[in-house]
Design an enzyme around this catalytic site. Structure first.
Site, mmCIF file in Angstrom:
data_model
loop_
_atom_site.group_PDB
_atom_site.id
_atom_site.type_symbol
_atom_site.label_atom_id
_atom_site.label_comp_id
_atom_site.label_asym_id
_atom_site.label_seq_id
_atom_site.Cartn_x
_atom_site.Cartn_y
_atom_site.Cartn_z
ATOM 1 N N ASP A 14 -34.355 40.426 89.344
ATOM 2 C CA ASP A 14 -32.936 40.130 89.209
ATOM 3 C C ASP A 14 -32.687 39.660 87.777
ATOM 4 O OD1 ASP A 14 -30.261 39.725 89.905
ATOM 5 O OD2 ASP A 14 -30.632 37.695 90.623
ATOM 6 N N ASP A 16 -29.262 38.066 86.673
ATOM 7 C CA ASP A 16 -28.323 36.950 86.629
ATOM 8 C C ASP A 16 -28.988 35.671 87.126
ATOM 9 O OD1 ASP A 16 -26.227 38.899 86.031
ATOM 10 O OD2 ASP A 16 -26.355 39.418 88.153
#
Length: 155
Positions: A14, A16
């Protein structure tokens, strides 16, 4: 006897809050990406944010000091576009979202339709408006199927 296992390493990460927060690279992120690249590891960086295209993310990472090929990014906009093209090729869509979402939909053959779309697609945007939401609700009541690109409650 334990069978011999051949492993190939690939990484899915991921972005963010893992590699960056806003416009700030997080500690260890640069070292991790450098390690992946120096060791020829396959990797894919994910985001549930549908606002940005792969090119936008490539440019953002350049600004943060990392060179990552566009093909190493995968967004919720791309996943949504792939899903819709598998459900109904060349679907007509009404979109509430940013260019990253609209472009992903165009790339799989969708066309924009504000009158009788097959789908209403809602992604992240900086400009939700009362008028757009009323239009979307009206289209769903008329039979368009509603698709959200990201169920994140913070959006």
């Amino acid at each position: 006897m334990i069978p011999e296992v051949v492993t190939k390493q690939a990484f899915i990460c991921d972005m963010d809050g893992v590699l960056y927060h806003g416009n700030r690279l997080l500690p260890g992120a640069a070292e991790f990406i450098t390690w992946l690249q120096k060791n020829n590891k396959k990797y894919l960086l994910l985001t549930n944010n549908s606002m940005y295209s792969r090119r936008d993310l490539h440019q953002k990472m350049l600004r943060l000091g990392l060179t990552i090929p566009e093909g190493n990014f995968y967004t919720s906009a791309l996943a949504t576009a792939k899903f819709l093209s598998s459900q109904q090729p060349n679907a007509k869509v009404y979109v509430i979202g940013e260019p990253g979402l609209a472009n992903a939909l165009y790339e799989v053959g969708c066309s924009m339709d504000e009158h009788s779309p097959d789908y209403v697609v809602v992604g992240e945007t900086k400009s939700y408006s009362y008028e757009k939401i009323i239009k979307a609700v009206s289209l769903v009541f008329k039979g368009a199927r509603l698709i959200g690109t990201n169920p994140d409650l913070t959006g």
